[in-house]
Design an enzyme around this catalytic site. Structure first.
Site, PDB file in Angstrom:
ATOM      1  N   LYS A 195     114.667 130.472  -3.142  1.00 26.27           N
ATOM      2  CA  LYS A 195     114.258 130.181  -4.517  1.00 26.27           C
ATOM      3  C   LYS A 195     115.457 129.571  -5.245  1.00 26.27           C
ATOM      4  CE  LYS A 195     112.388 132.289  -8.724  1.00 26.27           C
ATOM      5  NZ  LYS A 195     111.911 133.547  -9.337  1.00 26.27           N
ATOM      6  N   LYS A 222     110.704 127.813  -2.922  1.00 29.20           N
ATOM      7  CA  LYS A 222     110.295 127.561  -4.304  1.00 29.20           C
ATOM      8  C   LYS A 222     111.424 126.856  -5.052  1.00 29.20           C
ATOM      9  CE  LYS A 222     108.906 129.981  -8.542  1.00 29.20           C
ATOM     10  NZ  LYS A 222     108.710 131.287  -9.198  1.00 29.20           N
TER      11      LYS A 222
END
Length: 333
Positions: A200, A257
């Site tokens: 992320k 992400k």
């Protein structure tokens, strides 16, 4: 003029039937996971201005939406609570309330649509007044990694006990996947899976999401820096290390992400693991496509479909996307 016998790749693009026959990448409704925002009370759905077509839903409306999604062939949703400001605190204590909003929503949704798989977010940013994903150090200068991991482990157990099929730690604390796996197993919840936000990035694409859950309002800005725990967008090798640490700690699914700006990371993950790979097409990706389409600069449907295909082609097995419902609806029309 080509000489006789020279290759003519256009033969495989000459009409719709041929293009369909040789198409290499396809998306199914079951590949898509719809993120949903839940609010307390019995009020009408709240439109999210920065995310056209997305709403905050009370629990009853959430259950109705879950039924619709399942009928469209979508097999999983990811839940995110939007809490009232008086429930937020420096330490995010509301996350450990056995009757907190998201746990009540999980119980209701699982009762209404038992077959629908529920992912819950394991992070403290919806619960803290400062908007960070964990508790802060004594001097307030950073997120305290180990104290946060202890809280996240307890939070994961509560979510699994409520009926979550997967817990999804999105905080990027060191060691949290292993700690959560141990906590779940010791609590007799070994069937609950972990979808690890393994890579992320500290991205500028999260602004609309922070508006949706209220973490930007709590922090006073959508530009809150999380650079001490989320990945530097410049660093692929660090992402690789994070991904495979999470695999070694017991993650069942590895997530990248955002998705669109990090297709190379999705491909790297796919080539390096046998685990399922998920990618999150985040709020900013969704919002920018809508904004350009609303201005008449892009075709919404074609750009939506192309963006999803690119994520799947890069190697994602599963895609969390705010386009899930609209895409699946068109396939069923």
């Amino acid at each position: 003029m080509l000489n006789p016998g020279e290759p003519r790749p256009r033969r495989l693009r000459k009409n719709t039937a041929v293009r369909d026959l040789v198409r290499e990448t396809a998306i199914a409704s079951a590949d898509l996971i719809q993120p949903l925002f839940v609010i307390d009370g019995n009020g009408a759905p709240e439109d999210i201005s920065s995310m056209p077509g997305q709403q905050r839903l009370n629990t009853d409306d959430l259950c109705r939406e879950g039924k619709i999604l399942h009928e469209l062939g979508i097999r999983a949703v990811a839940l995110f609570p939007s809490l009232k400001s008086d429930l937020k605190s420096e330490d995010g204590a509301e996350a450990l309330n056995p009757e907190t909003l998201v746990l009540r929503a999980v119980r209701a949704l699982k009762a209404a649509v038992p077959e629908l798989q529920i992912l819950t977010d394991i992070a403290l940013d919806p619960y803290t007044t400062h908007g960070h994903d964990g508790v802060l150090t004594t001097d307030g200068s950073d997120v305290d990694n180990d104290r946060t991991v202890e809280i996240l482990s307890q939070m994961a157990v509560l979510n699994a006990e409520a009926g979550a099929d997967f817990v999804a730690p999105s905080d990027m604390m060191d060691g949290r996947v292993g700690a959560i796996r141990v906590a779940l197993d010791l609590a007799g919840l070994s069937s609950c899976g972990i979808v690890a936000y393994a890579a992320k990035f500290n991205s500028a694409y999260y602004g609309p999401f922070r508006d949706a859950v209220g973490s930007s309002k709590a922090a006073g800005t959508t530009l809150l820096s999380k650079a001490t725990y989320q990945l530097d967008p410049a660093n692929a090798r660090q992402a690789e290390r994070e991904l495979f640490l999470d695999e070694s700690e017991g993650a069942d699914i590895l997530m990248v992400k955002p998705a669109g700006p990090y297709l190379d990371i999705i491909r790297m993950t796919r080539e390096g693991t046998t685990l399922p790979v998920a990618a999150y097409q985040v709020s900013g990706e969704y919002a920018q496509i809508h904004a350009a389409a609303n201005a008449g600069w892009l075709d919404l449907k074609r750009c939506r479909d192309e963006s999803l295909l690119s994520i799947k082609r890069a190697g994602a097995d599963l895609i969390l996307t705010y386009f899930a419902k609209s895409w699946a609806s068109e396939q069923n029309s």
